[in-house]
Design an enzyme around this catalytic site. Structure first.
Site, PDB file in Angstrom:
ATOM      1  N   ARG A  57       0.932  -1.458   0.015  1.00  0.00           N
ATOM      2  CA  ARG A  57      -0.304  -0.101  -0.229  1.00  0.00           C
ATOM      3  C   ARG A  57       1.344   0.756  -0.045  1.00  0.00           C
ATOM      4  O   ARG A  57       1.733   1.237   0.149  1.00  0.00           O
ATOM      5  CB  ARG A  57      -1.351   0.137   0.990  1.00  0.00           C
ATOM      6  CG  ARG A  57      -0.755  -1.163   2.301  1.00  0.00           C
ATOM      7  CD  ARG A  57       0.185  -0.174   3.211  1.00  0.00           C
ATOM      8  NE  ARG A  57       0.013   1.563   3.069  1.00  0.00           N
ATOM      9  CZ  ARG A  57       1.151   1.852   3.253  1.00  0.00           C
ATOM     10  NH1 ARG A  57       2.173   1.810   3.966  1.00  0.00           N
ATOM     11  NH2 ARG A  57       0.767   4.013   3.697  1.00  0.00           N
ATOM     12  N   GLY A  58       0.071   2.232   0.355  1.00  0.00           N
ATOM     13  CA  GLY A  58       1.095   3.747  -0.420  1.00  0.00           C
ATOM     14  C   GLY A  58       1.332   4.027  -1.748  1.00  0.00           C
ATOM     15  O   GLY A  58       1.566   2.858  -3.018  1.00  0.00           O
ATOM     16  N   ALA A  59      -0.152   4.962  -2.222  1.00  0.00           N
ATOM     17  CA  ALA A  59       0.212   5.219  -3.606  1.00  0.00           C
ATOM     18  C   ALA A  59       1.409   4.546  -4.490  1.00  0.00           C
ATOM     19  O   ALA A  59       1.537   4.364  -5.325  1.00  0.00           O
ATOM     20  CB  ALA A  59       0.010   6.723  -3.782  1.00  0.00           C
ATOM     21  N   ARG A 100      -7.099   0.120  -6.870  1.00  0.00           N
ATOM     22  CA  ARG A 100      -7.347   0.914  -5.386  1.00  0.00           C
ATOM     23  C   ARG A 100      -7.337   2.345  -6.378  1.00  0.00           C
ATOM     24  O   ARG A 100      -6.310   2.619  -6.999  1.00  0.00           O
ATOM     25  CB  ARG A 100      -5.320   1.207  -4.392  1.00  0.00           C
ATOM     26  CG  ARG A 100      -5.272  -0.102  -3.943  1.00  0.00           C
ATOM     27  CD  ARG A 100      -5.683  -0.007  -3.071  1.00  0.00           C
ATOM     28  NE  ARG A 100      -6.162   0.760  -1.836  1.00  0.00           N
ATOM     29  CZ  ARG A 100      -5.038   1.532  -0.933  1.00  0.00           C
ATOM     30  NH1 ARG A 100      -4.384   0.930  -0.009  1.00  0.00           N
ATOM     31  NH2 ARG A 100      -6.358   2.023   0.430  1.00  0.00           N
ATOM     32  N   GLN A 207      -1.284   2.365  10.031  1.00  0.00           N
ATOM     33  CA  GLN A 207      -0.936   2.031   9.111  1.00  0.00           C
ATOM     34  C   GLN A 207       0.167   3.666  10.222  1.00  0.00           C
ATOM     35  O   GLN A 207       1.638   2.837  10.374  1.00  0.00           O
ATOM     36  CB  GLN A 207      -0.661   3.567   8.253  1.00  0.00           C
ATOM     37  CG  GLN A 207      -1.746   2.543   6.845  1.00  0.00           C
ATOM     38  CD  GLN A 207      -2.848   2.749   6.802  1.00  0.00           C
ATOM     39  OE1 GLN A 207      -3.401   2.770   7.944  1.00  0.00           O
ATOM     40  NE2 GLN A 207      -3.625   2.402   5.776  1.00  0.00           N
ATOM     41  N   ASP A 248      -1.884  10.866  -2.174  1.00  0.00           N
ATOM     42  CA  ASP A 248      -2.072   9.400  -3.154  1.00  0.00           C
ATOM     43  C   ASP A 248      -2.724  10.314  -4.842  1.00  0.00           C
ATOM     44  O   ASP A 248      -2.544  10.060  -5.722  1.00  0.00           O
ATOM     45  CB  ASP A 248      -3.675   8.907  -2.709  1.00  0.00           C
ATOM     46  CG  ASP A 248      -3.944   7.698  -2.052  1.00  0.00           C
ATOM     47  OD1 ASP A 248      -2.597   7.424  -1.028  1.00  0.00           O
ATOM     48  OD2 ASP A 248      -3.793   6.642  -2.500  1.00  0.00           O
ATOM     49  N   ASN A 258      -5.286  13.018   0.118  1.00  0.00           N
ATOM     50  CA  ASN A 258      -4.054  11.881   1.099  1.00  0.00           C
ATOM     51  C   ASN A 258      -5.420  10.512   2.728  1.00  0.00           C
ATOM     52  O   ASN A 258      -6.343  10.999   2.495  1.00  0.00           O
ATOM     53  CB  ASN A 258      -3.355  12.382   1.938  1.00  0.00           C
ATOM     54  CG  ASN A 258      -2.377  11.251   2.582  1.00  0.00           C
ATOM     55  OD1 ASN A 258      -2.036  10.504   2.140  1.00  0.00           O
ATOM     56  ND2 ASN A 258      -2.165  12.172   3.758  1.00  0.00           N
ATOM     57  N   LYS A 259      -4.358  10.075   3.418  1.00  0.00           N
ATOM     58  CA  LYS A 259      -5.313   9.187   4.148  1.00  0.00           C
ATOM     59  C   LYS A 259      -6.475   9.987   4.393  1.00  0.00           C
ATOM     60  O   LYS A 259      -5.677  10.924   4.982  1.00  0.00           O
ATOM     61  CB  LYS A 259      -4.350   8.528   5.174  1.00  0.00           C
ATOM     62  CG  LYS A 259      -4.420   7.273   5.802  1.00  0.00           C
ATOM     63  CD  LYS A 259      -5.640   6.198   6.079  1.00  0.00           C
ATOM     64  CE  LYS A 259      -4.753   5.723   4.544  1.00  0.00           C
ATOM     65  NZ  LYS A 259      -5.946   4.728   3.462  1.00  0.00           N
TER      66      LYS A 259
END
Ligand code: MRU
Length: 358
Positions: A57-59, A100, A207, A248, A258-259
């Site tokens: 995960r993580g763009a 995603r 996370q 992201d 973002n998150k």
């Protein structure tokens, strides 16, 4: 370009993605911090699922992973469909690109690989798979180099003795290595500018407490976790100088997805006069999306909120919402740090200018 020699040796141990023996190897990030395990992949469909299921995960990390997954897809399609492999692979690419929806680096990497596939002339090119491997490795290497560069540019903005708060994990695990937001924090630590690093735990996937804290501790950097809801109180205490996060997707006007929880941090930071930094490579900026309103927000399974580690935690019968990302308007962002330069008080004109210089 800044000198990155210092950073490439300090605080730079973690590599979540490896291409070895013609296979893709990913750290299963769902197991951290209890277990560090690489899982091997040989087929694109397994990788698409691994992306959706948060193994990786993580763009930027998702984008790099997808580039290698295209190699796996090409190998299988050439074997199965021969001369028709370029048609047959299109569905694999579409499935990968939608694994995603908010992570723009995923679509960016898949389209870059798709365009290379389009340019391959089968009658002249005897080894298309090697060309695709080279391209994926180039995406991977450039991401790490961009992170070193952003680390230096971002750290230069931070005064000695500063304390910072980060959200989610925008570290080595979320990228090819070194990280975006955590890259800046790593570089600022290497330059002795950081007094304390605070990290939000980042519900529902944690996370922050699982991944950001693990990374920093691996490299001997002290971290203090807070519950997401403690951020306002920490800011009010006067202990923080910077909020530093990744992205992201950044729209053409500088709005940042973002998150989930990033937007509330930005609102709080402005009220408390704390600076708000977004760190992201230019591959995260989507010039085709005019503003944050056009960024697709991923909604994830409700069980992620209603349960924790498979254990129900909510009253039976409760409904839930689970948007994985939110959008911070550009006007709340003090600075966007990219590998091509720093954009203070971002807006559409400044973002265009950044790309005009490329
Ligand atoms: O749901 P995740 O863990 O993929 O979300 C990750 C983030 O929100 C990161 O901040 C973002 O992708 C930037 S990573 C360098």
């Amino acid at each position: 370009m800044p000198d990155t020699a210092l950073n490439s040796v300090r605080y730079d141990q973690i590599r979540p993605i490896k291409w070895e023996n013609d296979q893709l190897h990913l750290i299963d990030q769902r197991l951290l911090p209890s277990e560090l395990r690489y899982v091997s992949y040989s087929h694109v469909r397994e990788v698409t699922k691994a992306i959706t299921d948060m193994v990786v995960r993580g763009a930027p990390a998702i984008g790099i992973t997808a580039a290698y997954a295209v190699v796996l897809a090409a190998r299988d399609r050439i074997r199965q469909s021969g001369d028709n492999w370029k048609q047959a692979i299109q569905k694999d690419l579409d499935d990968l690109a939608s694994a995603r929806p908010t992570a723009v680096n995923l679509r960016w990497a898949v389209e870059r690989m798709r365009s290379l596939i389009g340019s391959i002339n089968d009658s002249l090119d005897s080894d298309p798979v090697s060309r695709l491997v080279n391209e994926a490795q180039c995406i991977h290497k450039s991401d790490i180099e961009a992170n070193y560069c952003m680390g230096e540019l971002g750290a230069a903005l931070i005064k000695s003795g500063s304390s910072v708060l980060t959200h989610c994990n925008a570290g080595a695990l979320a990228t090819g290595g070194y990280g975006t937001a955590l890259g800046v924090i790593r570089s600022a630590c290497a330059a002795d500018r950081i007094q304390s690093i605070y990290a939000n735990e980042t519900r529902p996937w944690l996370q922050g407490s699982r991944l950001t804290a693990w990374e920093l501790i691996q490299e001997g950097l002290a971290v203090t976790l807070i519950a997401d809801s403690a951020a306002a109180q920490l800011m009010q205490s006067g202990k923080l100088q910077w909020i530093i996060v990744g992205a992201d997707c950044i729209a053409a006007n500088g709005d940042v997805a973002n998150k989930i929880g990033t937007y509330s941090l930005a609102v709080l930071a402005r009220y408390h006069r704390i600076r708000f930094m977004v760190v992201a490579p230019t591959s995260t900026i989507d010039l085709n999306t005019e503003s944050g309103a056009g960024i697709p927000i991923e909604n994830r399974p409700l069980d992620e909120v209603l349960a924790c580690n498979g254990q129900p935690i909510a009253a039976s019968g409760a409904d839930a919402l689970n948007p994985a990302f939110d959008v911070t308007p550009a006007e709340l962002v003090d600075v966007i740090v990219t590998e091509k330069g720093v954009v203070q008080s971002p807006n559409a004109a400044k973002i265009t200018q950044l790309f005009d210089g490329l």
